[in-house]
Write an enzyme that holds these catalytic residues in place. Structure first.
Site, PDB file in Angstrom:
ATOM      1  N   ARG A  77      16.177  21.686  66.041  1.00 17.19           N
ATOM      2  CA  ARG A  77      15.209  20.788  65.407  1.00 17.19           C
ATOM      3  C   ARG A  77      13.820  21.397  65.568  1.00 17.19           C
ATOM      4  O   ARG A  77      13.440  21.802  66.675  1.00 17.19           O
ATOM      5  CB  ARG A  77      15.293  19.405  66.082  1.00 17.19           C
ATOM      6  CG  ARG A  77      14.648  18.334  65.305  1.00 17.19           C
ATOM      7  CD  ARG A  77      15.195  16.934  65.616  1.00 17.19           C
ATOM      8  NE  ARG A  77      14.747  16.094  64.523  1.00 17.19           N
ATOM      9  CZ  ARG A  77      15.369  15.969  63.366  1.00 17.19           C
ATOM     10  NH1 ARG A  77      16.528  16.568  63.175  1.00 17.19           N
ATOM     11  NH2 ARG A  77      14.882  15.229  62.398  1.00 17.19           N
ATOM     12  N   CYS A 134       8.729  15.727  53.998  1.00 15.83           N
ATOM     13  CA  CYS A 134       9.934  16.018  54.789  1.00 15.83           C
ATOM     14  C   CYS A 134      11.226  15.545  54.073  1.00 15.83           C
ATOM     15  O   CYS A 134      11.642  16.169  53.114  1.00 15.83           O
ATOM     16  CB  CYS A 134       9.785  15.410  56.176  1.00 15.83           C
ATOM     17  SG  CYS A 134      10.858  16.166  57.396  1.00 15.83           S
ATOM     18  N   HIS A 177       4.057  15.790  58.623  1.00 21.68           N
ATOM     19  CA  HIS A 177       3.793  14.373  58.902  1.00 21.68           C
ATOM     20  C   HIS A 177       2.403  14.298  59.540  1.00 21.68           C
ATOM     21  O   HIS A 177       1.750  15.314  59.767  1.00 21.68           O
ATOM     22  CB  HIS A 177       4.825  13.839  59.915  1.00 21.68           C
ATOM     23  CG  HIS A 177       6.223  13.776  59.415  1.00 21.68           C
ATOM     24  ND1 HIS A 177       6.653  12.841  58.508  1.00 21.68           N
ATOM     25  CD2 HIS A 177       7.301  14.554  59.702  1.00 21.68           C
ATOM     26  CE1 HIS A 177       7.943  13.027  58.264  1.00 21.68           C
ATOM     27  NE2 HIS A 177       8.364  14.051  58.964  1.00 21.68           N
TER      28      HIS A 177
END
Ligand code: GLN
Length: 234
Positions: free
Chosen positions: A126, A92, A191
Protein backbone atom coordinates in the site's frame (compact mmCIF):
# COMPACT_ATOMS: atom_id res chain seq x y z
CA UNK A 1 -24.28 36.25 -12.59
CA UNK A 2 -22.32 33.23 -13.91
CA UNK A 3 -23.32 29.81 -12.58
CA UNK A 4 -21.12 26.72 -12.23
CA UNK A 5 -23.05 23.44 -12.27
CA UNK A 6 -21.19 20.65 -10.46
CA UNK A 7 -22.24 16.98 -10.60
CA UNK A 8 -20.89 15.21 -7.51
CA UNK A 9 -20.76 11.52 -8.44
CA UNK A 10 -21.53 8.95 -5.71
CA UNK A 11 -20.81 11.12 -2.63
CA UNK A 12 -22.47 8.50 -0.39
CA UNK A 13 -20.03 5.81 -1.50
CA UNK A 14 -16.85 7.63 -2.58
CA UNK A 15 -15.80 10.23 -0.02
CA UNK A 16 -12.84 8.71 1.75
CA UNK A 17 -10.27 10.94 3.56
CA UNK A 18 -12.55 13.99 3.32
CA UNK A 19 -12.50 14.29 -0.47
CA UNK A 20 -15.69 16.39 -0.08
CA UNK A 21 -13.19 19.18 0.64
CA UNK A 22 -12.66 19.45 -3.12
CA UNK A 23 -16.33 20.35 -3.63
CA UNK A 24 -16.13 22.87 -0.78
CA UNK A 25 -13.03 24.49 -2.32
CA UNK A 26 -14.63 24.76 -5.77
CA UNK A 27 -17.82 26.21 -4.25
CA UNK A 28 -16.09 28.79 -2.03
CA UNK A 29 -13.60 29.91 -4.71
CA UNK A 30 -16.52 30.60 -7.04
CA UNK A 31 -18.72 32.30 -4.41
CA UNK A 32 -15.83 34.56 -3.31
CA UNK A 33 -15.87 35.83 -6.91
CA UNK A 34 -19.65 36.26 -7.10
CA UNK A 35 -20.14 33.10 -9.18
CA UNK A 36 -23.20 31.04 -8.21
CA UNK A 37 -22.58 27.30 -7.71
CA UNK A 38 -25.13 24.50 -7.99
CA UNK A 39 -23.98 21.11 -6.64
CA UNK A 40 -26.07 18.07 -7.64
CA UNK A 41 -25.36 14.95 -5.56
CA UNK A 42 -25.55 12.04 -8.02
CA UNK A 43 -25.81 8.69 -6.22
CA UNK A 44 -27.48 5.62 -7.75
CA UNK A 45 -29.88 7.39 -10.15
CA UNK A 46 -31.46 6.43 -13.47
CA UNK A 47 -30.14 9.34 -15.51
CA UNK A 48 -27.81 12.33 -15.24
CA UNK A 49 -28.30 15.79 -16.79
CA UNK A 50 -25.46 17.94 -18.17
CA UNK A 51 -23.03 19.65 -15.79
CA UNK A 52 -20.02 21.93 -16.28
CA UNK A 53 -17.84 19.90 -13.90
CA UNK A 54 -18.07 16.39 -12.46
CA UNK A 55 -16.26 15.22 -9.29
CA UNK A 56 -15.76 11.68 -7.97
CA UNK A 57 -13.89 11.03 -4.72
CA UNK A 58 -11.93 8.08 -3.43
CA UNK A 59 -13.10 4.92 -1.74
CA UNK A 60 -12.29 1.41 -0.62
CA UNK A 61 -12.50 -1.55 -2.97
CA UNK A 62 -15.92 -2.55 -1.54
CA UNK A 63 -17.55 0.78 -2.40
CA UNK A 64 -15.82 0.82 -5.78
CA UNK A 65 -17.56 -2.46 -6.68
CA UNK A 66 -20.98 -0.83 -6.17
CA UNK A 67 -20.01 2.31 -8.07
CA UNK A 68 -18.40 0.37 -10.95
CA UNK A 69 -21.67 -1.52 -11.55
CA UNK A 70 -23.90 1.58 -11.35
CA UNK A 71 -21.58 3.75 -13.44
CA UNK A 72 -21.90 1.52 -16.53
CA UNK A 73 -25.41 2.83 -17.32
CA UNK A 74 -23.98 6.38 -17.52
CA UNK A 75 -20.81 5.46 -19.50
CA UNK A 76 -22.00 6.65 -22.92
CA UNK A 77 -23.49 9.88 -21.50
CA UNK A 78 -20.31 10.72 -19.55
CA UNK A 79 -18.06 9.99 -22.56
CA UNK A 80 -20.24 12.41 -24.57
CA UNK A 81 -19.89 14.94 -21.72
CA UNK A 82 -16.11 14.51 -21.90
CA UNK A 83 -16.13 15.01 -25.67
CA UNK A 84 -18.19 18.21 -25.47
CA UNK A 85 -15.59 19.62 -23.06
CA UNK A 86 -17.03 19.08 -19.57
CA UNK A 87 -14.43 19.03 -16.80
CA UNK A 88 -13.93 15.92 -14.65
CA UNK A 89 -11.85 15.43 -11.50
CA UNK A 90 -11.44 11.95 -10.02
CA UNK A 91 -9.51 11.30 -6.82
CA UNK A 92 -7.86 7.90 -6.25
CA UNK A 93 -10.72 5.33 -6.41
CA UNK A 94 -12.74 7.75 -8.51
CA UNK A 95 -9.69 8.29 -10.75
CA UNK A 96 -9.26 4.53 -11.16
CA UNK A 97 -12.87 4.16 -12.36
CA UNK A 98 -12.33 6.96 -14.94
CA UNK A 99 -9.99 4.46 -16.63
CA UNK A 100 -10.82 1.15 -18.38
CA UNK A 101 -10.73 -1.03 -15.25
CA UNK A 102 -9.43 -1.58 -11.72
CA UNK A 103 -8.29 -5.11 -10.82
CA UNK A 104 -8.32 -5.41 -6.99
CA UNK A 105 -6.04 -7.89 -5.21
CA UNK A 106 -8.98 -10.24 -4.78
CA UNK A 107 -12.17 -10.70 -6.73
CA UNK A 108 -13.37 -9.63 -10.13
CA UNK A 109 -12.03 -6.86 -12.32
CA UNK A 110 -14.07 -3.63 -11.83
CA UNK A 111 -15.08 -1.96 -15.11
CA UNK A 112 -14.38 1.75 -15.42
CA UNK A 113 -15.94 4.13 -17.95
CA UNK A 114 -12.85 4.76 -20.13
CA UNK A 115 -12.85 8.55 -19.89
CA UNK A 116 -9.07 8.07 -19.63
CA UNK A 117 -6.91 5.60 -21.57
CA UNK A 118 -5.60 4.08 -18.34
CA UNK A 119 -5.92 0.90 -16.29
CA UNK A 120 -5.18 -0.04 -12.67
CA UNK A 121 -4.06 -3.27 -11.03
CA UNK A 122 -3.62 -3.72 -7.26
CA UNK A 123 0.01 -4.13 -6.17
CA UNK A 124 1.43 -6.08 -3.22
CA UNK A 125 2.01 -3.03 -1.02
CA UNK A 126 0.00 0.00 0.00
CA UNK A 127 1.40 3.43 -0.89
CA UNK A 128 0.73 5.71 2.09
CA UNK A 129 2.27 9.11 2.67
CA UNK A 130 2.73 12.67 1.48
CA UNK A 131 3.30 13.39 -2.20
CA UNK A 132 4.83 16.34 -4.02
CA UNK A 133 4.40 16.59 -7.79
CA UNK A 134 6.00 18.95 -10.30
CA UNK A 135 3.58 20.01 -13.06
CA UNK A 136 3.57 22.31 -16.11
CA UNK A 137 -0.22 22.71 -16.01
CA UNK A 138 -0.41 25.46 -13.37
CA UNK A 139 1.69 27.98 -11.44
CA UNK A 140 3.02 27.42 -8.78
CA UNK A 141 4.34 24.29 -10.45
CA UNK A 142 4.05 22.09 -7.36
CA UNK A 143 1.05 19.98 -6.32
CA UNK A 144 0.86 18.47 -2.81
CA UNK A 145 -1.35 15.94 -1.03
CA UNK A 146 -1.26 12.49 0.48
CA UNK A 147 -1.74 9.08 -1.05
CA UNK A 148 -3.25 5.86 0.31
CA UNK A 149 -3.74 3.26 -2.40
CA UNK A 150 -2.67 -0.23 -3.45
CA UNK A 151 -3.71 0.34 -7.05
CA UNK A 152 -0.99 0.83 -9.65
CA UNK A 153 -2.18 2.95 -12.59
CA UNK A 154 -0.66 2.92 -16.08
CA UNK A 155 -1.41 5.44 -18.84
CA UNK A 156 -1.64 4.87 -22.60
CA UNK A 157 -2.12 6.82 -25.84
CA UNK A 158 -3.12 10.50 -25.49
CA UNK A 159 -3.73 10.21 -21.74
CA UNK A 160 -0.78 12.00 -20.13
CA UNK A 161 0.26 12.48 -16.48
CA UNK A 162 -0.51 15.74 -14.68
CA UNK A 163 3.05 15.77 -13.39
CA UNK A 164 6.22 14.11 -12.19
CA UNK A 165 6.58 12.71 -8.67
CA UNK A 166 9.21 14.53 -6.59
CA UNK A 167 8.26 12.94 -3.24
CA UNK A 168 6.08 9.83 -2.81
CA UNK A 169 4.88 7.19 -5.30
CA UNK A 170 2.11 8.58 -7.52
CA UNK A 171 0.51 6.42 -10.23
CA UNK A 172 2.55 3.27 -9.69
CA UNK A 173 5.75 3.98 -7.74
CA UNK A 174 7.86 3.06 -10.77
CA UNK A 175 7.53 5.46 -13.72
CA UNK A 176 7.51 8.69 -11.61
CA UNK A 177 4.19 9.78 -13.14
CA UNK A 178 1.29 11.08 -11.08
CA UNK A 179 -2.28 11.50 -12.16
CA UNK A 180 -3.69 11.73 -15.66
CA UNK A 181 -5.30 14.10 -18.13
CA UNK A 182 -7.18 13.56 -21.38
CA UNK A 183 -9.17 16.49 -22.81
CA UNK A 184 -10.66 18.10 -19.66
CA UNK A 185 -10.69 14.86 -17.66
CA UNK A 186 -8.26 14.84 -14.72
CA UNK A 187 -7.42 12.13 -12.21
CA UNK A 188 -5.02 12.14 -9.29
CA UNK A 189 -4.07 10.00 -6.30
CA UNK A 190 -3.73 13.13 -4.16
CA UNK A 191 -6.09 13.24 -1.19
CA UNK A 192 -5.74 16.06 1.24
CA UNK A 193 -8.17 17.36 0.17
CA UNK A 194 -6.43 18.02 -3.11
CA UNK A 195 -7.94 21.34 -4.22
CA UNK A 196 -7.81 23.28 -0.90
CA UNK A 197 -4.05 22.53 -0.76
CA UNK A 198 -3.58 23.40 -4.44
CA UNK A 199 -5.79 26.47 -5.02
CA UNK A 200 -4.13 27.19 -8.38
CA UNK A 201 -5.42 23.84 -9.66
CA UNK A 202 -8.92 24.58 -8.33
CA UNK A 203 -8.96 27.85 -10.30
CA UNK A 204 -7.56 26.05 -13.37
CA UNK A 205 -10.54 23.63 -13.32
CA UNK A 206 -13.10 26.41 -12.72
CA UNK A 207 -11.68 28.45 -15.63
CA UNK A 208 -11.86 25.41 -17.91
CA UNK A 209 -15.45 24.70 -16.82
CA UNK A 210 -16.64 28.33 -17.19
CA UNK A 211 -14.51 29.08 -20.26
CA UNK A 212 -13.16 32.31 -18.81
CA UNK A 213 -10.25 33.68 -16.76
CA UNK A 214 -10.88 34.33 -13.06
CA UNK A 215 -9.70 37.39 -11.07
CA UNK A 216 -7.00 36.32 -8.53
CA UNK A 217 -7.81 35.70 -4.85
CA UNK A 218 -5.37 36.56 -2.04
CA UNK A 219 -4.71 32.88 -1.10
CA UNK A 220 -2.29 33.87 1.69
CA UNK A 221 -3.37 31.05 4.03
CA UNK A 222 -3.71 28.51 1.22
CA UNK A 223 -0.21 29.36 -0.04
CA UNK A 224 1.30 29.02 3.45
CA UNK A 225 -0.39 25.60 3.78
CA UNK A 226 0.74 24.51 0.30
CA UNK A 227 4.36 25.60 0.81
CA UNK A 228 4.54 23.87 4.22
CA UNK A 229 3.80 20.56 2.47
CA UNK A 230 6.16 20.82 -0.52
CA UNK A 231 8.72 17.96 -0.32
CA UNK A 232 7.24 16.83 3.03
CA UNK A 233 7.74 13.07 3.10
CA UNK A 234 5.89 12.10 6.32
N1 GLN B 1 -9.38 1.08 -3.24
C1 GLN B 1 -8.43 1.74 -4.14
C2 GLN B 1 -6.97 1.34 -3.81
O1 GLN B 1 -6.71 0.84 -2.74
C3 GLN B 1 -8.57 3.25 -4.01
C4 GLN B 1 -8.24 3.77 -2.61
C5 GLN B 1 -8.63 5.23 -2.40
O2 GLN B 1 -9.54 5.75 -3.03
N2 GLN B 1 -7.90 5.88 -1.45
O3 GLN B 1 -6.09 1.55 -4.64
Amino acid sequence: MKTLKIGHLYPKLLNIYGDIGNIIALKKRCEWRGIEVIVDEINQVDSICEHDLYFMGGGQDLQQIEVSKDLQKHKEFLINERDRGAVFLGICGGYQLFGHYYQPREGEKLSGISLLDAYTVAGNKRFIGNVTVETNMVTPKTLVGFENHSGLTYLNGDTKPIGTVITGNGNNGADKTEGARYKNVFGTYLHGSFLPKNPQFADFLIELALGEKLPPLGDKTETLCHNSLVNKSY
